[in-house]
Write a protein that holds these residues in place. Structure first.
Motif, mmCIF file in Angstrom:
data_model
loop_
_atom_site.group_PDB
_atom_site.id
_atom_site.type_symbol
_atom_site.label_atom_id
_atom_site.label_comp_id
_atom_site.label_asym_id
_atom_site.label_seq_id
_atom_site.Cartn_x
_atom_site.Cartn_y
_atom_site.Cartn_z
ATOM 1 N N PRO A 1 15.250 3.889 6.823
ATOM 2 C CA PRO A 1 16.086 4.438 5.748
ATOM 3 C C PRO A 1 16.862 3.379 4.966
ATOM 4 O O PRO A 1 17.133 3.572 3.785
ATOM 5 C CB PRO A 1 17.036 5.387 6.488
ATOM 6 C CG PRO A 1 17.037 4.913 7.898
ATOM 7 C CD PRO A 1 15.658 4.389 8.155
ATOM 8 N N ARG A 2 17.221 2.260 5.616
ATOM 9 C CA ARG A 2 17.966 1.230 4.879
ATOM 10 C C ARG A 2 17.097 0.585 3.804
ATOM 11 O O ARG A 2 17.551 0.337 2.693
ATOM 12 C CB ARG A 2 18.498 0.174 5.864
ATOM 13 C CG ARG A 2 19.735 0.607 6.637
ATOM 14 C CD ARG A 2 20.225 -0.512 7.545
ATOM 15 N NE ARG A 2 19.289 -0.762 8.622
ATOM 16 C CZ ARG A 2 19.347 -0.179 9.815
ATOM 17 N NH1 ARG A 2 20.304 0.682 10.076
ATOM 18 N NH2 ARG A 2 18.456 -0.455 10.752
ATOM 19 N N ILE A 3 15.836 0.338 4.154
ATOM 20 C CA ILE A 3 14.921 -0.230 3.153
ATOM 21 C C ILE A 3 14.703 0.771 2.025
ATOM 22 O O ILE A 3 14.699 0.405 0.837
ATOM 23 C CB ILE A 3 13.581 -0.622 3.789
ATOM 24 C CG1 ILE A 3 13.783 -1.689 4.858
ATOM 25 C CG2 ILE A 3 12.622 -1.138 2.715
ATOM 26 C CD1 ILE A 3 12.502 -2.088 5.575
ATOM 27 N N ALA A 4 14.517 2.039 2.382
ATOM 28 C CA ALA A 4 14.316 3.075 1.356
ATOM 29 C C ALA A 4 15.510 3.132 0.408
ATOM 30 O O ALA A 4 15.354 3.239 -0.818
ATOM 31 C CB ALA A 4 14.085 4.430 2.012
ATOM 32 N N THR A 5 16.729 3.049 0.964
ATOM 33 C CA THR A 5 17.929 3.055 0.124
ATOM 34 C C THR A 5 17.975 1.826 -0.771
ATOM 35 O O THR A 5 18.316 1.917 -1.958
ATOM 36 C CB THR A 5 19.194 3.100 1.008
ATOM 37 O OG1 THR A 5 19.164 4.303 1.796
ATOM 38 C CG2 THR A 5 20.454 3.092 0.157
ATOM 39 N N ALA A 6 17.625 0.676 -0.216
ATOM 40 C CA ALA A 6 17.612 -0.552 -1.017
ATOM 41 C C ALA A 6 16.610 -0.449 -2.159
ATOM 42 O O ALA A 6 16.872 -0.913 -3.281
ATOM 43 C CB ALA A 6 17.286 -1.746 -0.125
ATOM 44 N N SER B 1 0.815 -1.211 0.000
ATOM 45 C CA SER B 1 0.000 0.000 0.000
ATOM 46 C C SER B 1 0.851 1.263 0.000
ATOM 47 O O SER B 1 2.040 1.247 0.314
ATOM 48 C CB SER B 1 -0.904 0.005 1.237
ATOM 49 O OG SER B 1 -0.118 0.130 2.408
ATOM 50 N N ARG B 2 0.202 2.361 -0.316
ATOM 51 C CA ARG B 2 0.845 3.670 -0.250
ATOM 52 C C ARG B 2 1.317 3.951 1.187
ATOM 53 O O ARG B 2 2.385 4.518 1.408
ATOM 54 C CB ARG B 2 -0.141 4.749 -0.701
ATOM 55 C CG ARG B 2 0.454 6.154 -0.794
ATOM 56 C CD ARG B 2 -0.649 7.163 -1.045
ATOM 57 N NE ARG B 2 -1.374 6.906 -2.266
ATOM 58 C CZ ARG B 2 -1.074 7.443 -3.447
ATOM 59 N NH1 ARG B 2 -0.032 8.262 -3.546
ATOM 60 N NH2 ARG B 2 -1.803 7.186 -4.517
ATOM 61 N N GLU B 3 0.515 3.519 2.178
ATOM 62 C CA GLU B 3 0.867 3.742 3.574
ATOM 63 C C GLU B 3 2.155 3.004 3.951
ATOM 64 O O GLU B 3 2.963 3.512 4.744
ATOM 65 C CB GLU B 3 -0.277 3.293 4.486
ATOM 66 C CG GLU B 3 -1.529 4.149 4.419
ATOM 67 C CD GLU B 3 -2.311 3.963 3.118
ATOM 68 O OE1 GLU B 3 -3.068 4.894 2.748
ATOM 69 O OE2 GLU B 3 -2.171 2.893 2.477
ATOM 70 N N PHE B 4 2.344 1.826 3.383
ATOM 71 C CA PHE B 4 3.566 1.069 3.662
ATOM 72 C C PHE B 4 4.789 1.856 3.216
ATOM 73 O O PHE B 4 5.783 1.951 3.949
ATOM 74 C CB PHE B 4 3.519 -0.284 2.951
ATOM 75 C CG PHE B 4 4.849 -0.979 2.855
ATOM 76 C CD1 PHE B 4 5.432 -1.558 3.976
ATOM 77 C CD2 PHE B 4 5.521 -1.039 1.642
ATOM 78 C CE1 PHE B 4 6.665 -2.194 3.887
ATOM 79 C CE2 PHE B 4 6.754 -1.670 1.547
ATOM 80 C CZ PHE B 4 7.324 -2.246 2.674
ATOM 81 N N PHE B 5 4.730 2.449 2.044
ATOM 82 C CA PHE B 5 5.882 3.196 1.548
ATOM 83 C C PHE B 5 6.104 4.484 2.335
ATOM 84 O O PHE B 5 7.232 4.930 2.517
ATOM 85 C CB PHE B 5 5.737 3.457 0.048
ATOM 86 C CG PHE B 5 5.938 2.232 -0.784
ATOM 87 C CD1 PHE B 5 7.212 1.799 -1.105
ATOM 88 C CD2 PHE B 5 4.858 1.474 -1.214
ATOM 89 C CE1 PHE B 5 7.412 0.648 -1.848
ATOM 90 C CE2 PHE B 5 5.038 0.321 -1.959
ATOM 91 C CZ PHE B 5 6.319 -0.103 -2.268
ATOM 92 N N GLY B 6 5.019 5.065 2.830
ATOM 93 C CA GLY B 6 5.178 6.210 3.708
ATOM 94 C C GLY B 6 5.872 5.823 4.997
ATOM 95 O O GLY B 6 6.743 6.558 5.503
ATOM 96 N N GLU B 7 5.518 4.656 5.526
ATOM 97 C CA GLU B 7 6.163 4.156 6.743
ATOM 98 C C GLU B 7 7.645 3.898 6.502
ATOM 99 O O GLU B 7 8.492 4.244 7.347
ATOM 100 C CB GLU B 7 5.469 2.863 7.188
ATOM 101 C CG GLU B 7 6.057 2.235 8.443
ATOM 102 C CD GLU B 7 5.384 0.920 8.792
ATOM 103 O OE1 GLU B 7 5.771 0.312 9.811
ATOM 104 O OE2 GLU B 7 4.482 0.479 8.035
ATOM 105 N N ILE B 8 7.971 3.322 5.352
ATOM 106 C CA ILE B 8 9.370 3.031 5.021
ATOM 107 C C ILE B 8 10.172 4.326 4.915
ATOM 108 O O ILE B 8 11.278 4.451 5.463
ATOM 109 C CB ILE B 8 9.463 2.239 3.700
ATOM 110 C CG1 ILE B 8 8.855 0.849 3.851
ATOM 111 C CG2 ILE B 8 10.905 2.154 3.219
ATOM 112 C CD1 ILE B 8 9.451 0.023 4.952
ATOM 113 N N THR B 9 9.614 5.305 4.225
ATOM 114 C CA THR B 9 10.312 6.577 4.036
ATOM 115 C C THR B 9 10.575 7.270 5.371
ATOM 116 O O THR B 9 11.641 7.857 5.579
ATOM 117 C CB THR B 9 9.486 7.500 3.124
ATOM 118 O OG1 THR B 9 9.284 6.851 1.855
ATOM 119 C CG2 THR B 9 10.201 8.824 2.899
ATOM 120 N N ALA B 10 9.612 7.176 6.277
ATOM 121 C CA ALA B 10 9.727 7.893 7.537
ATOM 122 C C ALA B 10 10.614 7.197 8.554
ATOM 123 O O ALA B 10 11.316 7.856 9.327
ATOM 124 C CB ALA B 10 8.333 8.097 8.141
ATOM 125 N N GLY B 11 10.611 5.848 8.553
ATOM 126 C CA GLY B 11 11.266 5.171 9.666
ATOM 127 C C GLY B 11 12.272 4.094 9.334
ATOM 128 O O GLY B 11 12.909 3.546 10.252
#
Length: 245
Positions: free
Chosen positions: A118-123, A106-116
């Motif tokens: 950072p390693r997943i966001a970088t990956a 979901s869109r909410e999942f990606f918002g959670e990743i972006t906010a908390g």
């Protein structure tokens, strides 16, 4: 989810908390589809990001007369479109090749990743960069490589991508693609695909039996396809963050 984690860790070292949030997201909205079905069609409004948990799929464009161009293959652990939420409607279709299991992120999942996380966001950024690099290689193949080189290059790429996800065994892997699929991906006729595969077999570069592929010597196949694996970033040069585990 293990295939995604294994692949992402070629780019960034994930912590136990990172792995846990990925596993949770992948288990929340899961669905199963049969082979040769559309996951989402061109013109539809995308509702979620699709993660392939099991099975093979493809991204394709199709003309009104039925001619189809496959522009990418999706393997277990692949995310189909990280940036799909910015689209008002799909400009391409995504279809299954085999039966697949999909997690809808979901869109909410990606918002959670972006906010908390950072390693997943970088990956995920690395994932997007690699996908762009793969598209450049496919364009090079269609424009410049011979049919023999084109097919050898594609087989190398698929084998190494499966290897990154932990889906190869010794020198073999699952290979459910038909000659029609290969024709749609390489811009060759089915007759030309058949002839090219026979040439690769005769040169003892591949063994295709049933729905499995064996590569007796990956180095020889890479040489035949003028294949440089640098665009897949398998050397883990993205693993520059501390895990803080």
């Amino acid at each position: 989810m293990g295939h995604l984690v294994r692949k992402l860790e070629h780019f960034v070292r994930l912590s136990p908390a990172d792995r846990a949030v990925l596993s949770r997201a992948a288990a929340e909205r899961v669905r199963n589809l049969g082979p040769r079905l559309d996951i989402v069609r061109e013109g539809e409004r995308p509702k979620s990001v699709n993660l392939i948990l099991a099975g093979w799929a493809c991204r394709y464009k199709q003309l009104e007369d039925g001619r189809r161009q496959i522009v990418s293959f999706f393997l277990p652990g692949d995310i189909c479109d990280l940036n799909v939420f910015i689209l008002r409607e799909m400009d391409h279709s995504i279809g299954t090749i085999t039966s697949v299991t999909i997690a809808d992120l979901s869109r909410e999942f990606f918002g959670e990743i972006t906010a908390g996380y950072p390693r997943i966001a970088t990956a995920f950024w690395w994932e997007s960069l690699v996908n762009s690099a793969i598209q450049r290689e496919w364009t090079m193949s269609l424009g410049q490589r011979t049919a023999f080189e084109r097919m050898a290059h594609l087989l190398c790429e698929i084998f190494l991508r499966l290897q990154m996800a932990g889906l190869t065994h010794d020198n073999g892997c699952e290979f459910p693609l038909t000659q029609s699929d290969l024709a749609d991906a390489t811009g060759l006729s089915k007759v030309h695909v058949n002839r090219t595969l026979q040439e690769l077999r005769s040169a003892e570069l591949i063994v295709l039996k049933g729905k499995s592929l064996t590569v007796p010597s990956l180095d020889r196949l890479m040489n035949a396809g003028l294949f440089n694996p640098n665009y897949l970033h398998m050397d883990r040069e993205g693993r520059h963050l501390d895990s803080n585990e």
